[in-house]
Design a protein around this motif. Structure first.
Motif, PDB file in Angstrom:
ATOM      1  N   GLU A 150      31.595   1.539 -34.458  1.00  0.00           N
ATOM      2  CA  GLU A 150      31.522   2.996 -34.616  1.00  0.00           C
ATOM      3  C   GLU A 150      30.930   3.670 -33.378  1.00  0.00           C
ATOM      4  O   GLU A 150      30.036   4.512 -33.463  1.00  0.00           O
ATOM      5  CB  GLU A 150      30.725   3.372 -35.866  1.00  0.00           C
ATOM      6  N   GLN A 155      35.937   0.585 -33.064  1.00  0.00           N
ATOM      7  CA  GLN A 155      35.982   1.024 -34.456  1.00  0.00           C
ATOM      8  C   GLN A 155      34.975   0.275 -35.302  1.00  0.00           C
ATOM      9  O   GLN A 155      34.310   0.861 -36.167  1.00  0.00           O
ATOM     10  CB  GLN A 155      37.398   0.840 -35.002  1.00  0.00           C
ATOM     11  N   HIS A 156      34.841  -1.033 -35.078  1.00  0.00           N
ATOM     12  CA  HIS A 156      33.888  -1.834 -35.839  1.00  0.00           C
ATOM     13  C   HIS A 156      32.460  -1.366 -35.603  1.00  0.00           C
ATOM     14  O   HIS A 156      31.649  -1.250 -36.536  1.00  0.00           O
ATOM     15  CB  HIS A 156      34.032  -3.314 -35.458  1.00  0.00           C
ATOM     16  N   PHE A 191      42.228   5.504 -27.133  1.00  0.00           N
ATOM     17  CA  PHE A 191      42.900   5.958 -28.354  1.00  0.00           C
ATOM     18  C   PHE A 191      43.782   7.172 -28.026  1.00  0.00           C
ATOM     19  O   PHE A 191      43.365   8.318 -28.186  1.00  0.00           O
ATOM     20  CB  PHE A 191      41.868   6.332 -29.431  1.00  0.00           C
ATOM     21  N   LEU A 251      35.397   6.164 -29.269  1.00  0.00           N
ATOM     22  CA  LEU A 251      36.438   6.578 -30.210  1.00  0.00           C
ATOM     23  C   LEU A 251      37.115   7.875 -29.769  1.00  0.00           C
ATOM     24  O   LEU A 251      38.217   8.187 -30.223  1.00  0.00           O
ATOM     25  CB  LEU A 251      35.845   6.755 -31.609  1.00  0.00           C
ATOM     26  N   GLN A 253      39.736  -1.613 -28.822  1.00  0.00           N
ATOM     27  CA  GLN A 253      39.902  -0.621 -29.883  1.00  0.00           C
ATOM     28  C   GLN A 253      39.262  -1.101 -31.184  1.00  0.00           C
ATOM     29  O   GLN A 253      38.529  -0.350 -31.843  1.00  0.00           O
ATOM     30  CB  GLN A 253      41.392  -0.345 -30.110  1.00  0.00           C
ATOM     31  N   ASN A 254      39.523  -2.342 -31.539  1.00  0.00           N
ATOM     32  CA  ASN A 254      38.968  -2.889 -32.778  1.00  0.00           C
ATOM     33  C   ASN A 254      37.446  -2.940 -32.725  1.00  0.00           C
ATOM     34  O   ASN A 254      36.767  -2.620 -33.718  1.00  0.00           O
ATOM     35  CB  ASN A 254      39.523  -4.293 -33.036  1.00  0.00           C
TER      36      ASN A 254
END
Length: 267
Positions: A242, A239-240, A253, A247, A235-236
């Motif tokens: 993009e 997000q990092h 998520f 996502l 997940q991290n």
């Protein structure tokens, strides 16, 4: 549907069309139960329930394994309670479980919630879209969640989504989807999903980042860490970096309401 308290009852006769009989007084309550089923299902149709929790082994509400007494048969017979059978016929894609199943294991309770949210999203897709493009997007967002339960079904559903314009494809998709989601997830399937997700990042990672992920993954594989540890890493990273495709993955998520529901589950 027959009120309480009531005398003990049981199902009797043939498995495909049992009668609901009081044991002591030998009263046939089948027609009364049929009337209740008709009335209650008429009330439920506008609500379009995504699921229902039934009472195990009940002659009215047991989903399966309900004893059916038949003196003409030499083999024990079991089937579904009358209301449970009527409900499943009226709402074939709804998630139906028995309370004993949910009480047996916290994993079963998590699985029930997950299936309910998938059923709700499928229902919403039908109400708001129902078209070819919408089905392709639905499948794209659920791909890894389906893989988590049934990898072969994920492939089959991908083919159905690609041919959504053909007659019957959307209806077939819903049936295969809910059958796949009913299968219990395994550690091996979860590891497989997370390895596929990791593949979206591996070219841009340092050796230390890769090492960290595989330590988390192996810890989960061997029962030393919870699944949330390697999932949090993914997940991290999504997000990092993009990664818009990742996502949008429900597996990675989940809906915030789904996460909140999980937090309310007693251990």
């Amino acid at each position: 549907g027959l009120g309480v308290p009531r005398p003990p009852m049981r199902l009797e006769g043939e498995r495909h069309s049992p009668q609901l009989m009081t044991i002591a007084t030998r009263q046939d309550a089948t027609s009364r139960m049929a009337a209740f089923c008709t009335s209650e299902l008429s009330r439920l149709v506008p609500m379009q329930p995504c699921g229902f929790i039934f009472k195990s082994r009940s002659p009215s509400c047991g989903v399966d394994g309900v004893p059916i007494f038949n003196p003409q048969s030499t083999e024990p017979q079991t089937g579904s309670g009358l209301f449970a059978a009527a409900f499943c016929q009226a709402f074939p894609l709804a998630v139906v479980v028995e309370e004993s199943y949910l009480m047996a294991d916290v994993i079963h309770r998590h699985h029930f919630i997950e299936r309910m949210f998938v059923a709700h999203r499928w229902q919403r897709f039908h109400q708001e879209d129902g078209g070819c493009a919408g089905l392709a997007l639905f499948h794209a967002r659920h791909k890894f969640q389906i893989m988590f339960h049934d990898r072969e079904a994920m492939r089959s559903l991908g083919r159905l989504a690609a041919n959504a314009g053909e007659p019957g494809c959307v209806a077939d998709y819903g049936q295969v989807l809910m059958r796949a989601m009913a299968k219990p997830a395994t550690v091996a399937l979860a590891v497989d999903c997370m390895m596929h997700l990791f593949g979206f990042f591996k070219k841009g990672l340092t050796s230390q980042q890769k090492k960290t992920f595989f330590q988390l993954l192996e810890g989960y594989r061997h029962g030393e860490r919870p699944r949330r540890d390697p999932m949090a890493w993914l997940q991290n990273q999504a997000q990092h970096d993009e990664k818009s495709y990742l996502l949008q993955q429900w597996f990675l998520f989940p809906d915030a309401r789904e996460v909140a529901a999980y937090s309310q589950i007693p251990p």
